[in-house]
Write a protein that holds these residues in place. Structure first.
Motif, PDB file in Angstrom:
ATOM      1  N   TYR B  49       0.837  -1.210   0.000  1.00 29.38           N
ATOM      2  CA  TYR B  49       0.000   0.000   0.000  1.00 29.38           C
ATOM      3  C   TYR B  49       0.866   1.251   0.000  1.00 29.38           C
ATOM      4  CZ  TYR B  49      -2.663   3.830   2.064  1.00 29.38           C
ATOM      5  OH  TYR B  49      -3.214   5.066   2.336  1.00 29.38           O
ATOM      6  N   TYR B  50       1.825   1.317   0.911  1.00 25.56           N
ATOM      7  CA  TYR B  50       2.638   2.532   0.989  1.00 25.56           C
ATOM      8  C   TYR B  50       3.530   2.697  -0.229  1.00 25.56           C
ATOM      9  CZ  TYR B  50       1.005   4.190   5.458  1.00 25.56           C
ATOM     10  OH  TYR B  50       0.219   4.722   6.454  1.00 25.56           O
ATOM     11  N   ARG B  51       3.962   1.581  -0.773  1.00 20.99           N
ATOM     12  CA  ARG B  51       4.806   1.666  -1.974  1.00 20.99           C
ATOM     13  C   ARG B  51       3.975   2.155  -3.163  1.00 20.99           C
ATOM     14  NH1 ARG B  51       6.907  -3.893  -3.413  1.00 20.99           N
ATOM     15  NH2 ARG B  51       5.323  -3.875  -5.026  1.00 20.99           N
ATOM     16  N   ASP B  52       2.803   1.564  -3.296  1.00 25.68           N
ATOM     17  CA  ASP B  52       1.950   1.856  -4.445  1.00 25.68           C
ATOM     18  C   ASP B  52       1.332   3.247  -4.357  1.00 25.68           C
ATOM     19  OD1 ASP B  52      -0.962   0.654  -5.992  1.00 25.68           O
ATOM     20  OD2 ASP B  52       1.049   0.609  -6.828  1.00 25.68           O
ATOM     21  N   SER B  53       0.918   3.624  -3.176  1.00 21.63           N
ATOM     22  CA  SER B  53       0.222   4.902  -3.008  1.00 21.63           C
ATOM     23  C   SER B  53       1.177   6.095  -3.079  1.00 21.63           C
ATOM     24  CB  SER B  53      -0.555   4.931  -1.686  1.00 21.63           C
ATOM     25  OG  SER B  53       0.310   4.723  -0.601  1.00 21.63           O
ATOM     26  N   ALA B  54       2.472   5.845  -2.911  1.00 22.43           N
ATOM     27  CA  ALA B  54       3.439   6.947  -3.039  1.00 22.43           C
ATOM     28  C   ALA B  54       3.335   7.587  -4.427  1.00 22.43           C
ATOM     29  CB  ALA B  54       4.853   6.439  -2.779  1.00 22.43           C
ATOM     30  N   ARG B  55       3.113   6.741  -5.419  1.00 25.97           N
ATOM     31  CA  ARG B  55       2.959   7.223  -6.804  1.00 25.97           C
ATOM     32  C   ARG B  55       1.742   8.132  -6.914  1.00 25.97           C
ATOM     33  NH1 ARG B  55      -0.496   4.892 -10.380  1.00 25.97           N
ATOM     34  NH2 ARG B  55      -0.763   3.142  -8.963  1.00 25.97           N
ATOM     35  N   LEU B  58       2.327  11.464  -5.291  1.00 28.73           N
ATOM     36  CA  LEU B  58       3.158  12.297  -6.177  1.00 28.73           C
ATOM     37  C   LEU B  58       2.307  12.871  -7.316  1.00 28.73           C
ATOM     38  CD1 LEU B  58       6.011  13.289  -6.867  1.00 28.73           C
ATOM     39  CD2 LEU B  58       6.353  11.201  -8.197  1.00 28.73           C
ATOM     40  N   ASN B  59       1.461  12.044  -7.894  1.00 24.11           N
ATOM     41  CA  ASN B  59       0.563  12.520  -8.966  1.00 24.11           C
ATOM     42  C   ASN B  59      -0.309  13.667  -8.460  1.00 24.11           C
ATOM     43  OD1 ASN B  59       1.514  10.593 -10.747  1.00 24.11           O
ATOM     44  ND2 ASN B  59      -0.188   9.178 -10.435  1.00 24.11           N
ATOM     45  N   LEU B  60      -0.811  13.516  -7.259  1.00 21.44           N
ATOM     46  CA  LEU B  60      -1.685  14.549  -6.679  1.00 21.44           C
ATOM     47  C   LEU B  60      -0.886  15.831  -6.421  1.00 21.44           C
ATOM     48  CD1 LEU B  60      -3.673  12.189  -4.338  1.00 21.44           C
ATOM     49  CD2 LEU B  60      -4.764  13.837  -5.854  1.00 21.44           C
ATOM     50  N   GLU B  61       0.301  15.667  -5.892  1.00 20.12           N
ATOM     51  CA  GLU B  61       1.136  16.861  -5.639  1.00 20.12           C
ATOM     52  C   GLU B  61       1.403  17.613  -6.927  1.00 20.12           C
ATOM     53  OE1 GLU B  61       3.637  15.782  -1.582  1.00 20.12           O
ATOM     54  OE2 GLU B  61       4.414  15.105  -3.513  1.00 20.12           O
ATOM     55  N   GLN B  62       1.748  16.867  -7.956  1.00 18.86           N
ATOM     56  CA  GLN B  62       2.053  17.503  -9.246  1.00 18.86           C
ATOM     57  C   GLN B  62       0.801  18.152  -9.835  1.00 18.86           C
ATOM     58  OE1 GLN B  62       3.840  14.189 -11.338  1.00 18.86           O
ATOM     59  NE2 GLN B  62       5.884  14.659 -10.559  1.00 18.86           N
ATOM     60  N   LYS B  73      -9.197  15.312 -12.926  1.00 17.33           N
ATOM     61  CA  LYS B  73      -7.977  14.514 -12.761  1.00 17.33           C
ATOM     62  C   LYS B  73      -7.667  14.309 -11.269  1.00 17.33           C
ATOM     63  CE  LYS B  73      -4.431  14.482 -15.804  1.00 17.33           C
ATOM     64  NZ  LYS B  73      -3.281  14.991 -16.590  1.00 17.33           N
ATOM     65  N   LEU B  74      -7.802  15.380 -10.507  1.00 16.32           N
ATOM     66  CA  LEU B  74      -7.560  15.279  -9.061  1.00 16.32           C
ATOM     67  C   LEU B  74      -8.501  14.250  -8.450  1.00 16.32           C
ATOM     68  CD1 LEU B  74      -7.160  19.082  -8.127  1.00 16.32           C
ATOM     69  CD2 LEU B  74      -5.385  17.335  -7.928  1.00 16.32           C
ATOM     70  N   ASP B  75      -9.751  14.300  -8.860  1.00 15.58           N
ATOM     71  CA  ASP B  75     -10.737  13.374  -8.325  1.00 15.58           C
ATOM     72  C   ASP B  75     -10.408  11.929  -8.714  1.00 15.58           C
ATOM     73  OD1 ASP B  75     -13.889  12.130  -8.942  1.00 15.58           O
ATOM     74  OD2 ASP B  75     -13.356  12.894  -6.966  1.00 15.58           O
ATOM     75  N   ALA B  76      -9.964  11.755  -9.932  1.00 12.45           N
ATOM     76  CA  ALA B  76      -9.614  10.406 -10.405  1.00 12.45           C
ATOM     77  C   ALA B  76      -8.440   9.832  -9.604  1.00 12.45           C
ATOM     78  CB  ALA B  76      -9.276  10.437 -11.895  1.00 12.45           C
ATOM     79  N   TYR B  77      -7.438  10.647  -9.366  1.00 13.61           N
ATOM     80  CA  TYR B  77      -6.290  10.176  -8.567  1.00 13.61           C
ATOM     81  C   TYR B  77      -6.734   9.832  -7.149  1.00 13.61           C
ATOM     82  CZ  TYR B  77      -2.899  11.919 -12.073  1.00 13.61           C
ATOM     83  OH  TYR B  77      -2.170  12.138 -13.216  1.00 13.61           O
ATOM     84  N   MET B  78      -7.553  10.705  -6.590  1.00 12.72           N
ATOM     85  CA  MET B  78      -7.963  10.496  -5.203  1.00 12.72           C
ATOM     86  C   MET B  78      -8.916   9.299  -5.094  1.00 12.72           C
ATOM     87  SD  MET B  78      -7.420  11.298  -2.164  1.00 12.72           S
ATOM     88  CE  MET B  78      -6.531  12.861  -2.199  1.00 12.72           C
ATOM     89  N   GLY B 109     -10.652  24.699  -4.797  1.00 12.82           N
ATOM     90  CA  GLY B 109      -9.217  24.434  -4.877  1.00 12.82           C
ATOM     91  C   GLY B 109      -8.506  24.591  -3.547  1.00 12.82           C
ATOM     92  N   GLU B 110      -8.881  25.629  -2.821  1.00 14.35           N
ATOM     93  CA  GLU B 110      -8.242  25.840  -1.503  1.00 14.35           C
ATOM     94  C   GLU B 110      -8.589  24.702  -0.553  1.00 14.35           C
ATOM     95  OE1 GLU B 110      -8.248  30.706  -1.356  1.00 14.35           O
ATOM     96  OE2 GLU B 110      -8.822  29.572   0.438  1.00 14.35           O
ATOM     97  N   GLY B 111      -9.831  24.286  -0.613  1.00 17.82           N
ATOM     98  CA  GLY B 111     -10.261  23.158   0.213  1.00 17.82           C
ATOM     99  C   GLY B 111      -9.454  21.908  -0.125  1.00 17.82           C
ATOM    100  N   CYS B 112      -9.258  21.681  -1.424  1.00 17.57           N
ATOM    101  CA  CYS B 112      -8.463  20.528  -1.867  1.00 17.57           C
ATOM    102  C   CYS B 112      -7.051  20.600  -1.294  1.00 17.57           C
ATOM    103  CB  CYS B 112      -8.359  20.497  -3.397  1.00 17.57           C
ATOM    104  SG  CYS B 112      -9.842  19.921  -4.225  1.00 17.57           S
ATOM    105  N   MET B 113      -6.465  21.755  -1.379  1.00 15.28           N
ATOM    106  CA  MET B 113      -5.078  21.921  -0.939  1.00 15.28           C
ATOM    107  C   MET B 113      -4.961  21.686   0.571  1.00 15.28           C
ATOM    108  SD  MET B 113      -2.089  22.384  -1.900  1.00 15.28           S
ATOM    109  CE  MET B 113      -1.660  23.295  -3.342  1.00 15.28           C
TER     110      MET B 113
END
Lengths: 154, 150
Positions: B49-55, B58-62, B73-78, B109-113
């Protein structure tokens, strides 16, 4: 904290599930999910019941397996996948004449989304994550279905 | 009552993970799959889980660095991240994921952040707690059965 009763009832329900499945050891099962963690979990759940599932990363790979002539009695189908999602894959399998039991598994738990997935041709739809009880239910129903139904899976 | 002091400590630690809301019933499901043939199953799943979710993190941060936000896209990643987190019983992480998706749906957006920052804290806290738990579990030796929380 757990009581011994809880632990022993957990053991009993595990044994019930395992006995259930000892009847199903010849079932061919396919797990379709793009998430390696979910694939691992569902694979382990099914092995816990004495089954040896195959796995596919998306709907297209699942369809390819059927097209190659591999037959499965039970398919656990994720909804959201790249390349081909679970809805498209389920529709395609049913259009090909596949009569395997297809159980949808989705993190999108709203009734509308599950209904839309069901309408693609599922036998059941569960919200992720799957539990041992859900698998027991499906396998019990499988036995009941095999008793009542003369149709063969392709 | 567990007589072995290490096992007793392990039980207490485990109970607190549930009582403090870090873990839910799904974690118990994982424990029920752990047996002699698969003695480290829970730790393996959590590690994956921790290995896989790190990706995904990172996608969410970017994605959160790009303006305007692509909420789909944010929703899809989450959505993916939430699914994985649910699978190990990561209750607080899952709750923050749900909240994040609500902010995506409302275009906040602020809420997301803000939510994402909190999510990362919960994610990191759970990781530390589970690492400590598994380390103690290794010292204590195998437990006989999974115990359900109160």
């Amino acid at each position: 904290m757990a009581s011994e009763n809880d632990a022993s009832s957990s053991s009993s329900s595990k044994k019930l599930g395992e006995d259930q499945v000892n009847n199903n050891k010849n079932l061919n099962v396919l797990v379709v999910d793009d998430d390696p963690l979910i694939r691992m979990l569902h694979d382990t759940y099914l092995k816990h019941f004495g089954l040896e599932p195959q796995v596919a990363e998306n709907g297209k790979k699942a369809i390819d397996l059927f097209r190659l002539g591999t037959s499965f009695d039970l398919v656990l189908m994720d909804k959201e996948m790249p390349i081909m999602n679970g809805v498209e894959a389920t529709k395609a399998l049913r259009a090909m004449g596949v009569t395997s039991k297809i159980v949808g598994v989705t993190s999108r738990g709203s009734p509308c989304e599950m209904q839309a997935f069901m309408e693609a041709g599922l036998n059941y739809c569960f919200e992720k994550p799957l539990t041992l009880d859900m698998i027991t239910f499906v396998l019990k129903d499988f036995n009941k279905g095999d008793d009542d139904d003369d149709d063969t899976d392709n | 009552m567990e007589r072995n002091p290490l096992r007793r400590q392990l039980q207490i630690m485990r109970k607190s993970l549930f009582d403090q809301g870090y873990l839910d019933e799904q974690f118990v499901q994982l424990e029920e799959l752990q047996d002699d043939s698969n003695p480290n199953f829970v730790e393996e799943v959590v590690t994956l889980y921790y290995r896989d979710s790190a990706r995904l993190i990172l996608n969410l941060e970017q994605a959160l660095e790009r303006k305007p936000y692509n909420f789909n896209k944010l929703d899809a990643y989450m959505h993916q991240f939430k699914g994985s987190s649910s699978s190990i019983g990561a209750k607080k992480v899952k709750a923050e994921s749900t909240l994040f998706r609500e902010y995506c749906k409302s275009g906040n957006g602020e809420g997301c952040m803000r939510c994402f920052q909190q999510l990362k804290k919960e994610y990191a806290t759970l990781r530390k707690k589970l690492e400590a738990y598994f380390q103690l579990a290794r010292q204590a030796g195998p437990m006989e059965t999974a115990c359900r929380p109160k």
